[in-house]
Design a protein around this motif. Structure first.
Motif, PDB file in Angstrom:
ATOM      1  N   GLU A   1       0.839  -1.201   0.000  1.00 31.36           N
ATOM      2  CA  GLU A   1       0.000   0.000   0.000  1.00 31.36           C
ATOM      3  C   GLU A   1       0.879   1.258   0.000  1.00 31.36           C
ATOM      4  O   GLU A   1       0.606   2.224  -0.726  1.00 31.36           O
ATOM      5  CB  GLU A   1      -0.908  -0.004   1.224  1.00 31.36           C
ATOM      6  CG  GLU A   1      -1.757   1.259   1.358  1.00 31.36           C
ATOM      7  CD  GLU A   1      -2.456   1.353   2.715  1.00 31.36           C
ATOM      8  OE1 GLU A   1      -3.430   2.121   2.810  1.00 31.36           O
ATOM      9  OE2 GLU A   1      -2.014   0.663   3.665  1.00 31.36           O
TER      10      GLU A   1
ATOM     11  N   ASP B   1      -9.470   1.592  -2.959  1.00 34.39           N
ATOM     12  CA  ASP B   1      -8.531   2.280  -2.087  1.00 34.39           C
ATOM     13  C   ASP B   1      -7.198   1.545  -2.143  1.00 34.39           C
ATOM     14  O   ASP B   1      -7.116   0.392  -2.566  1.00 34.39           O
ATOM     15  CB  ASP B   1      -9.063   2.359  -0.651  1.00 34.39           C
ATOM     16  CG  ASP B   1      -9.198   0.993   0.002  1.00 34.39           C
ATOM     17  OD1 ASP B   1      -8.167   0.464   0.473  1.00 34.39           O
ATOM     18  OD2 ASP B   1     -10.318   0.447   0.031  1.00 34.39           O
ATOM     19  N   SER B   2      -6.122   2.207  -1.715  1.00 40.44           N
ATOM     20  CA  SER B   2      -4.777   1.669  -1.939  1.00 40.44           C
ATOM     21  C   SER B   2      -4.532   0.356  -1.211  1.00 40.44           C
ATOM     22  O   SER B   2      -3.847  -0.524  -1.741  1.00 40.44           O
ATOM     23  CB  SER B   2      -3.723   2.707  -1.545  1.00 40.44           C
ATOM     24  OG  SER B   2      -3.932   3.149  -0.217  1.00 40.44           O
TER      25      SER B   2
ATOM     26  N   GLN C   1       1.030   4.301  -2.757  1.00 37.03           N
ATOM     27  CA  GLN C   1       0.887   5.719  -2.413  1.00 37.03           C
ATOM     28  C   GLN C   1       2.098   6.538  -2.868  1.00 37.03           C
ATOM     29  O   GLN C   1       1.962   7.713  -3.226  1.00 37.03           O
ATOM     30  CB  GLN C   1       0.681   5.865  -0.906  1.00 37.03           C
ATOM     31  CG  GLN C   1      -0.659   5.288  -0.432  1.00 37.03           C
ATOM     32  CD  GLN C   1      -0.762   5.198   1.075  1.00 37.03           C
ATOM     33  OE1 GLN C   1       0.251   5.303   1.782  1.00 37.03           O
ATOM     34  NE2 GLN C   1      -1.975   5.002   1.589  1.00 37.03           N
TER      35      GLN C   1
END
Length: 787
Positions: A737, A769-770, A741
């Motif tokens: 993750e 979402d990441s 990002q």
């Protein structure tokens, strides 16, 4: 019985493949006749004047006339006798298991198709093909063609098939890295290779990979499967053992490209070499990987004998590809190995003691061990304090008879007032009494004892040592060690090449080791190159990689197998050379995709490979392979940026689900590793045989109970659940993750599968979402598959 069922199944699988395509006499019929008929109808024996060792002889027949009438199976005497429908001739094979329906159907199909066979077929040797020394087949001098490709493409051409196109460059580099190193390439490495237009680029890639120290880790694991390596003793108690120095020896030897004959000799008899080094003694840990039963009330001799039985079976399977263990109780039912010959091999492995060796280990860090002991001391002290009332009751009620069962150290501690007892004495008494039945305490105490022994004795490993006075070896009636029969002495099976002992009067284990890798041995080179081949294509040239005996499936490419075996020996038993030959071949570099351009549905006269050879026995394409359990973990570690490159040293304890170690008879400690040890390769994870880490078991890693010459590849929901919910895997997703990002989804995608995402893939991932995107990427089928 298990072997008989397995053999029957393998032959059934062989015959079942034929229904959709013309029968291949050499690959499907001749091996079947060799196993079931040639013993009574071959070159040396012709009952009823009938020979069945060539198709021409079968068509000619014997005293009862032609055995086979081409095109007319039902009218053929051979079919009538194997079906048991002939009025005068009993069902065949005589006094042996009958052929099953699929085997009969295969022979019927072959006859009805005209009983086709090579015109130049020669009578087979009465010996099984694998028992005859390989001879290198001739290869035309074509400098531009790898000899492997010559054999594969010649067979494809014969069947009217074409090879698949070469895989794209991103697939090639990922395939090479996973197969040679067990790790994926970085995006930078992929981009550099894809953009390199030099014809030398691929060869340089292979050379670079094979010089990496991670090569030894990848192929060391392959060997440790066969060595039945694990970090505990097995059976129900399954206590930890120290033998990881053997694991490190294997990795180092493979990285040094130790010639395979020397690699063999040092593992079987390194302690017997002149002026044996510490490393050569460590190598004999191969045969200390047997289980050890520590239960109370056992007969030690029974389980010593069980260890020797295991060593005979393992050695014969690993090097000879034979089921010698089937002769433990009686003569082998299919192969020419007698009950006596089994115990003659047994005698080589029956004259050893099993000591531990204190070894030099510069990586041993006493301060780290002492720090963990200090933590355990606090936990144990707290535990005893909470159970003090129970301990006081045990001590108060301890009678004279019970005191006789205590050690001198425990009695000495018992004589002291409670206030004057130190930690060691309190721990000793609690372990002997109130804590003996408590699993949280037993796990803590066992780990403390393990570390205390390590501090006092240093690093040790389990080795073999020859006895000055050999044991007497006898046959065991029906394999029962309580029923010894006549004495036997060291010797090898008569159907194989002769032993050349240093001392003719008393051959020993070192002679036996050299016999295994003698140039006259028809089996070892074939067996090993076949297992190497299996790793690259998912199936050996001989599919029954653990059985080259009479019940084996015949090689799909016999000339190629013999060429590789001879090349292996003549190269000086050079494993790296064999790896290079394979991975540099066009056969290896093919695409695994089932695309229209691949399956070649061109003129109707050319067979469709998906119908003709759906399981890809002829290697008209590469094979997609699910990664091995440890490599699944290593790939996720590398993709997430957490992987530690640290090599060697004691096993580590990455996070595992709670409660796993309470599933065995004794709950074991699992001190979760800190720092980089938490993120080391799966090769270094501690494995209890009875309760292995679930993330390894669920992806079919062997547990070390017996030799594993081929890992199965199952496909179960538990694998997905483990990848999504295992604490370690969730930690990998959290790390990935952060990469998403920082560097974006496209980079994270490439870290997982080597290729760049398509626009559609990028768009769909962008909707998540990441963290979810990271979990998806690590759980892609493509991430855990070698294309």
């Amino acid at each position: 019985m298990r072997h008989l069922l397995r053999s029957a199944l393998l032959l059934s699988l062989l015959t079942a493949r034929a229904s959709a395509a013309p029968v291949d006499y050499a690959r499907q019929i001749k091996p079947l006749l060799q196993v079931t008929c040639v013993k009574c109808h071959g070159a040396s024996t012709q009952k009823s004047k009938l020979r069945l060792d060539t198709a021409a002889a079968a068509l000619k027949g014997g005293k009862n006339g032609p055995s086979i009438i081409a095109g007319k199976a039902s009218d053929s005497l051979f079919i009538q006798t194997i079906e048991g429908t002939h009025a005068d001739i009993p069902k065949m094979p005589y006094k042996r298991p009958p052929l099953d329906s699929s085997q009969v159907a295969l022979i019927r199909q072959w006859i009805n198709e005209g009983a086709q066979a090579p015109a130049d077929e020669q009578p087979s040797d009465d010996r099984h093909w694998a028992f005859v020394k390989p001879v290198r087949p001739a290869v035309p001098a074509q400098a531009s063609e790898n000899p492997i490709d010559f054999f594969i493409r010649a067979r494809l051409a014969k069947e009217g098939l074409s090879p698949s196109p070469q895989a794209d460059k991103a697939t090639q580099i990922r395939r090479v890295y996973l197969d040679l190193l067990g790790l994926p390439p970085t995006p930078q490495q992929v981009d550099a290779f894809v953009s390199n237009a030099s014809p030398q680029a691929y060869l340089d890639l292979v050379d670079e990979a094979m010089e990496s120290p991670h090569y030894g880790e990848r192929w060391g694991r392959w060997w440790l499967d066969q060595a039945r390596y694990a970090d505990s003793n097995g059976y129900s108690i399954d206590a930890p053992r120290l033998i990881w120095k053997y694991r490190d020896w294997v990795v180092e030897a493979i990285n040094r490209n130790m010639p395979f004959d020397q690699f063999t000799i040092e593992q079987i008899a390194g302690d017997m070499l002149p002026a044996a080094t510490e490393a050569q003694k460590i190598a004999t840990g191969f045969n200390r990987n047997t289980q050890i039963n520590q239960e109370g009330g056992i007969d030690p001799e029974q389980f010593r004998v069980e260890s020797v039985v295991d060593r005979v079976a393992t050695t014969s399977t690993v090097w000879l590809g034979l089921t010698v263990g089937c002769a433990q109780c009686h003569d082998h039912k299919f192969d020419p190995i007698s009950h006596k010959e089994y115990y003659q091999i047994f005698a080589f492995l029956n004259n050893q003691t099993e000591p531990t060796l204190k070894v030099t280990d510069l990586s041993f860090n006493a301060k780290t061990v002492e720090a963990e002991m200090k933590q355990l001391e606090g936990k144990i002290t707290t535990f005893i304090a909470k159970q003090q009332a129970v301990a006081d009751t045990w001590e108060k009620e301890l009678g004279a008879a019970s005191k006789k069962l205590l050690t001198k150290e425990a009695l000495k501690a018992l004589a002291l007032p409670k206030a004057k007892r130190n930690f060691a004495q309190n721990r000793l008494l609690f372990a002997a009494g109130a804590g003996a039945a408590d699993q949280a305490f037993r796990a803590l105490n066992e780990r403390y004892t393990e570390l205390d022994t390590l501090i006092k004795n240093g690093v040790t490993t389990m080795i073999m040592a020859e006895m000055p006075q050999p044991r007497k070896t006898t046959l065991f009636i029906k394999g029962d060690f309580t029923r010894p029969d006549v004495e036997v002495h060291e010797a090898v099976p008569a159907m194989l090449h002769p032993l050349q002992p240093t001392n003719a009067a008393k051959p020993d284990r070192l002679d036996f080791a050299r016999w295994l890798v003698a140039r006259d041995n028809p089996l070892t080179a074939r067996v090993i190159v076949n297992r190497v081949w299996q790793q690259y294509f998912g199936r050996g040239i001989v599919e029954t990689e653990n059985d080259f005996g009479s019940m084996s499936i015949a090689p799909s490419h016999p000339e190629l197998l013999d060429w590789l075996a001879v090349e292996f020996m003549e190269s000086g038993w050079d494993l790296k050379h064999m790896h290079k030959l394979i991975v540099e071949s066009a056969t290896y570099r093919q695409s695994s995709a089932l695309l229209p351009s691949t399956i070649n549905p061109s003129p109707s006269s050319r067979p469709n490979p998906l119908t003709f050879d759906p399981k890809n026995y002829l290697l008209w394409r590469q094979t997609r392979l699910r990664l091995d359990a440890e490599i699944v973990r290593d790939t996720c570690l590398a993709a997430s940026g957490l992987l530690s490159p640290k090599m060697a040293g004691p096993p580590v304890y990455p996070p595992i689900p709670e409660g796993v170690l309470s599933l065995g008879q004794v709950k074991r400690a699992w001190p979760i590793s800190k720092g980089e040890d938490r993120y080391r390769r799966g090769l270094y994870t501690f494995v209890f045989r009875a309760t292995p880490p679930p993330s390894l078991s669920v992806f079919d890693a062997p547990e070390g109970f017996s030799t594993c010459t081929r890992r199965i590849r199952s496909n179960t929901p538990l694998q997905a659940l483990s990848m999504l919910n295992d604490a370690g895997n969730f930690e990998f997703a959290q790390a990935l993750e952060k990469i998403i990002q920082r560097d974006g989804i496209a980079t994270a995608f490439q870290r997982c599968v080597a290729r760049k995402p398509t626009a559609d893939e990028l768009a769909r991932l962008g909707q998540l979402d990441s963290l979810t995107a990271a979990r998806v990427l690590l759980n892609l089928d493509e991430t855990i598959t070698r294309e």
